[in-house]
Write a protein that holds these residues in place. Structure first.
Motif, PDB file in Angstrom:
ATOM      1  N   ARG A   2      90.963 103.333  77.675  1.00 35.47           N
ATOM      2  CA  ARG A   2      92.178 104.300  77.380  1.00 35.47           C
ATOM      3  C   ARG A   2      91.607 105.442  76.946  1.00 35.47           C
ATOM      4  O   ARG A   2      90.351 105.687  76.509  1.00 35.47           O
ATOM      5  N   VAL A   3      92.592 106.474  76.630  1.00 36.32           N
ATOM      6  CA  VAL A   3      91.981 107.754  76.320  1.00 36.32           C
ATOM      7  C   VAL A   3      92.376 108.082  74.720  1.00 36.32           C
ATOM      8  O   VAL A   3      93.458 107.725  74.197  1.00 36.32           O
ATOM      9  N   LEU A   4      91.343 108.373  74.017  1.00 38.02           N
ATOM     10  CA  LEU A   4      91.365 108.817  72.584  1.00 38.02           C
ATOM     11  C   LEU A   4      91.486 110.289  72.356  1.00 38.02           C
ATOM     12  O   LEU A   4      90.765 110.978  72.889  1.00 38.02           O
ATOM     13  N   ASP A   5      92.414 110.838  71.703  1.00 35.77           N
ATOM     14  CA  ASP A   5      92.573 112.282  71.835  1.00 35.77           C
ATOM     15  C   ASP A   5      92.055 112.523  70.218  1.00 35.77           C
ATOM     16  O   ASP A   5      92.772 112.328  69.407  1.00 35.77           O
ATOM     17  N   LEU A   6      91.040 113.224  69.975  1.00 33.47           N
ATOM     18  CA  LEU A   6      90.374 113.588  68.992  1.00 33.47           C
ATOM     19  C   LEU A   6      90.289 115.206  68.527  1.00 33.47           C
ATOM     20  O   LEU A   6      90.105 116.014  69.513  1.00 33.47           O
ATOM     21  N   SER A   7      89.997 115.422  67.394  1.00 31.92           N
ATOM     22  CA  SER A   7      89.789 116.611  66.900  1.00 31.92           C
ATOM     23  C   SER A   7      88.412 117.340  67.309  1.00 31.92           C
ATOM     24  O   SER A   7      87.245 116.542  67.073  1.00 31.92           O
ATOM     25  N   GLY A   8      88.287 118.454  67.868  1.00 32.98           N
ATOM     26  CA  GLY A   8      87.085 119.255  68.411  1.00 32.98           C
ATOM     27  C   GLY A   8      87.018 120.403  67.454  1.00 32.98           C
ATOM     28  O   GLY A   8      87.649 120.690  66.606  1.00 32.98           O
ATOM     29  N   HIS A   9      85.753 121.053  67.791  1.00 42.91           N
ATOM     30  CA  HIS A   9      85.266 122.260  67.307  1.00 42.91           C
ATOM     31  C   HIS A   9      86.509 123.402  67.631  1.00 42.91           C
ATOM     32  O   HIS A   9      87.042 123.381  68.750  1.00 42.91           O
ATOM     33  N   TYR A  10      86.725 124.466  66.668  1.00 40.25           N
ATOM     34  CA  TYR A  10      87.537 125.315  67.089  1.00 40.25           C
ATOM     35  C   TYR A  10      88.886 125.146  67.279  1.00 40.25           C
ATOM     36  O   TYR A  10      89.616 125.589  68.158  1.00 40.25           O
ATOM     37  N   GLN A  15      89.517 114.692  74.563  1.00 38.30           N
ATOM     38  CA  GLN A  15      89.883 113.222  75.102  1.00 38.30           C
ATOM     39  C   GLN A  15      88.905 112.739  75.729  1.00 38.30           C
ATOM     40  O   GLN A  15      88.216 113.007  76.480  1.00 38.30           O
ATOM     41  N   ILE A  16      88.461 111.510  74.829  1.00 40.76           N
ATOM     42  CA  ILE A  16      87.361 110.669  75.494  1.00 40.76           C
ATOM     43  C   ILE A  16      87.790 109.318  75.752  1.00 40.76           C
ATOM     44  O   ILE A  16      88.930 108.888  75.488  1.00 40.76           O
ATOM     45  N   ASP A  17      87.109 108.719  77.080  1.00 43.74           N
ATOM     46  CA  ASP A  17      87.554 107.334  77.502  1.00 43.74           C
ATOM     47  C   ASP A  17      86.991 106.259  76.862  1.00 43.74           C
ATOM     48  O   ASP A  17      85.742 106.271  76.801  1.00 43.74           O
ATOM     49  N   THR A  18      87.617 105.350  76.448  1.00 44.08           N
ATOM     50  CA  THR A  18      87.002 104.344  75.574  1.00 44.08           C
ATOM     51  C   THR A  18      87.464 102.975  76.000  1.00 44.08           C
ATOM     52  O   THR A  18      88.880 102.599  76.358  1.00 44.08           O
ATOM     53  N   CYS A  19      86.683 101.693  75.846  1.00 44.21           N
ATOM     54  CA  CYS A  19      87.445 100.364  75.942  1.00 44.21           C
ATOM     55  C   CYS A  19      86.905  99.578  74.497  1.00 44.21           C
ATOM     56  O   CYS A  19      85.930  99.347  74.408  1.00 44.21           O
ATOM     57  N   SER A  20      87.913  99.549  73.748  1.00 45.08           N
ATOM     58  CA  SER A  20      87.495  98.881  72.593  1.00 45.08           C
ATOM     59  C   SER A  20      87.296  97.263  72.544  1.00 45.08           C
ATOM     60  O   SER A  20      86.574  96.643  71.964  1.00 45.08           O
ATOM     61  N   HIS A  21      87.645  96.700  73.866  1.00 42.25           N
ATOM     62  CA  HIS A  21      87.143  95.162  73.973  1.00 42.25           C
ATOM     63  C   HIS A  21      85.703  95.242  74.554  1.00 42.25           C
ATOM     64  O   HIS A  21      85.163  94.260  73.988  1.00 42.25           O
ATOM     65  N   CYS A  22      85.215  95.975  75.250  1.00 38.03           N
ATOM     66  CA  CYS A  22      84.013  96.119  75.672  1.00 38.03           C
ATOM     67  C   CYS A  22      82.993  96.859  74.706  1.00 38.03           C
ATOM     68  O   CYS A  22      81.829  96.707  74.864  1.00 38.03           O
ATOM     69  N   CYS A  23      83.646  97.662  73.641  1.00 34.27           N
ATOM     70  CA  CYS A  23      82.718  98.416  72.954  1.00 34.27           C
ATOM     71  C   CYS A  23      82.011  99.328  73.493  1.00 34.27           C
ATOM     72  O   CYS A  23      80.763  99.472  73.260  1.00 34.27           O
ATOM     73  N   LEU A  24      82.901 100.208  74.564  1.00 33.12           N
ATOM     74  CA  LEU A  24      82.290 101.289  75.206  1.00 33.12           C
ATOM     75  C   LEU A  24      83.005 102.401  75.413  1.00 33.12           C
ATOM     76  O   LEU A  24      84.006 102.296  75.310  1.00 33.12           O
ATOM     77  N   VAL A  25      82.054 103.462  75.318  1.00 30.15           N
ATOM     78  CA  VAL A  25      82.666 104.640  75.774  1.00 30.15           C
ATOM     79  C   VAL A  25      82.008 105.811  76.664  1.00 30.15           C
ATOM     80  O   VAL A  25      80.835 105.484  77.123  1.00 30.15           O
ATOM     81  N   ILE A  40      85.193 112.806  64.672  1.00 28.08           N
ATOM     82  CA  ILE A  40      84.000 111.682  64.443  1.00 28.08           C
ATOM     83  C   ILE A  40      84.531 110.651  63.434  1.00 28.08           C
ATOM     84  O   ILE A  40      84.247 109.433  63.893  1.00 28.08           O
ATOM     85  N   ALA A  41      85.051 111.051  62.443  1.00 29.14           N
ATOM     86  CA  ALA A  41      85.619 110.240  61.411  1.00 29.14           C
ATOM     87  C   ALA A  41      86.680 109.235  62.196  1.00 29.14           C
ATOM     88  O   ALA A  41      86.708 107.929  61.804  1.00 29.14           O
ATOM     89  N   GLU A  42      87.643 109.619  62.895  1.00 32.95           N
ATOM     90  CA  GLU A  42      88.764 108.955  63.506  1.00 32.95           C
ATOM     91  C   GLU A  42      88.049 107.982  64.686  1.00 32.95           C
ATOM     92  O   GLU A  42      88.448 106.825  64.588  1.00 32.95           O
ATOM     93  N   PHE A  43      87.060 108.264  65.379  1.00 34.47           N
ATOM     94  CA  PHE A  43      86.516 107.649  66.210  1.00 34.47           C
ATOM     95  C   PHE A  43      85.611 106.426  65.550  1.00 34.47           C
ATOM     96  O   PHE A  43      85.712 105.126  66.132  1.00 34.47           O
TER      97      PHE A  43
END
Length: 293
Positions: A2-10, A15-25, A40-43
């Motif tokens: 699934r896609v996580l929408d996170l804060s970036g610079h500027y 948007q990063i792709d991650t699977c919480s079940h597999c602990c993979l990004v 980073i804190a949210e991730f």
């Protein structure tokens, strides 16, 4: 995934792709380095929630099982990196589309984990828990080891102190309102200009003129306040550094004094032993002379 929408610079969103079940990004190209502190804190919170699910890490998968790029289907290659915090690995696309990384390896890259110690093992065993590799879920022996026997990843645990300090820093309060945009119309072309930052109009390159002296005075006062705050912070850092240097110098002086006292005591002891030997020799010679002569 699934896609996580996170804060970036500027003020950008990443948007990063991650699977919480597999602990993979999966990080596309440079997404990892473009994440800002709050992102980073949210991730990290997402990682913590995923790794707490079910009470163990049996659902985590080995990084070596990821064989192809999700963008171009090319065979991935294993890349081993060494940061100032330790070793990390990732499965990278040879075409530069991105790379897979497990949660624990991402945390290791950021320095939020540390090697597994005897104290950690005793604490887990005392709580009735078993040891698993945080990277692939492989059962681990009840002793400190350097790497997982199955996936060869470094065996590490989350360091709460480092993580708390990192999140506190990333969740620092926003900059004062003086850094906000102060937009007005350019007197030459009418385009939007920021009078607090720009000298020339970005549209027609005409000089930016202030229309409100009160705004100028406020901006100057805010700039002065920011400069004073920065100076106070710099003085505090210098005072802390000086205090640490004085403490270190005092400690070294004390060690030098103690070593000097030990050396003097040793010399006095050697002198006393030598005098004692001479006196014993003199007494023995005198005794032998009176006995036989």
């Amino acid at each position: 995934m699934r896609v996580l929408d996170l804060s970036g610079h500027y003020q950008r969103r990443i948007q990063i792709d991650t699977c919480s079940h597999c602990c993979l990004v999966w990080f596309d190209e440079t997404e990892s380095v473009r994440l800002a502190g709050p992102g980073i804190a949210e991730f990290v919170r997402e990682i913590h929630g995923a790794m707490q699910a079910g009470g163990d890490h049996d659902h985590a998968i080995s990084l070596a099982r990821m064989q192809s790029c999700p963008v171009c289907q090319s065979a991935l290659k294993t890349v081993s990196n060494r940061t100032r915090f330790g070793r990390t690995r990732q499965m990278e696309c040879p075409q530069g589309h991105g790379y897979y990384q497990t949660y624990i390896l991402y945390l290791a890259e950021k320095g939020y984990v540390r090697p597994l110690a005897w104290a950690d093992i005793r604490s887990l065993l005392g709580a009735g828990k078993k040891l698993f590799c945080a990277d692939c879920g492989y059962p681990l022996p009840d002793r400190p080891i350097g790497e997982c026997p199955a996936c060869k990843s470094a065996v590490e645990v989350i360091d709460p102190t480092r993580l708390a300090m990192a999140i506190d820093r990333h969740e620092a309060p926003p900059l004062p309102a003086a850094t906000a945009l102060d937009q007005h119309k350019c007197h030459a072309c009418g385009g939007a200009v920021d009078q607090s930052r720009e000298i020339y109009c970005s549209h027609c390159h005409a000089p930016v003129l202030r229309h409100d002296t009160a705004d100028a005075a406020t901006a100057a006062a805010n700039a002065s306040e920011l400069a004073q705050s920065a100076a106070r912070a710099q003085r505090k850092r210098q005072e802390a550094a000086a205090s640490a240097a004085n403490a270190l110098a005092s400690h070294r002086a004390m060690n030098t004094y103690i070593e000097g006292q030990r050396g003097q005591w040793r010399k006095n002891l050697e002198f006393r032993i030598a005098v004692g030997i001479l006196l014993a020799a003199f007494v023995f010679i005198t005794y032998m002379r009176h006995r036989f002569f």
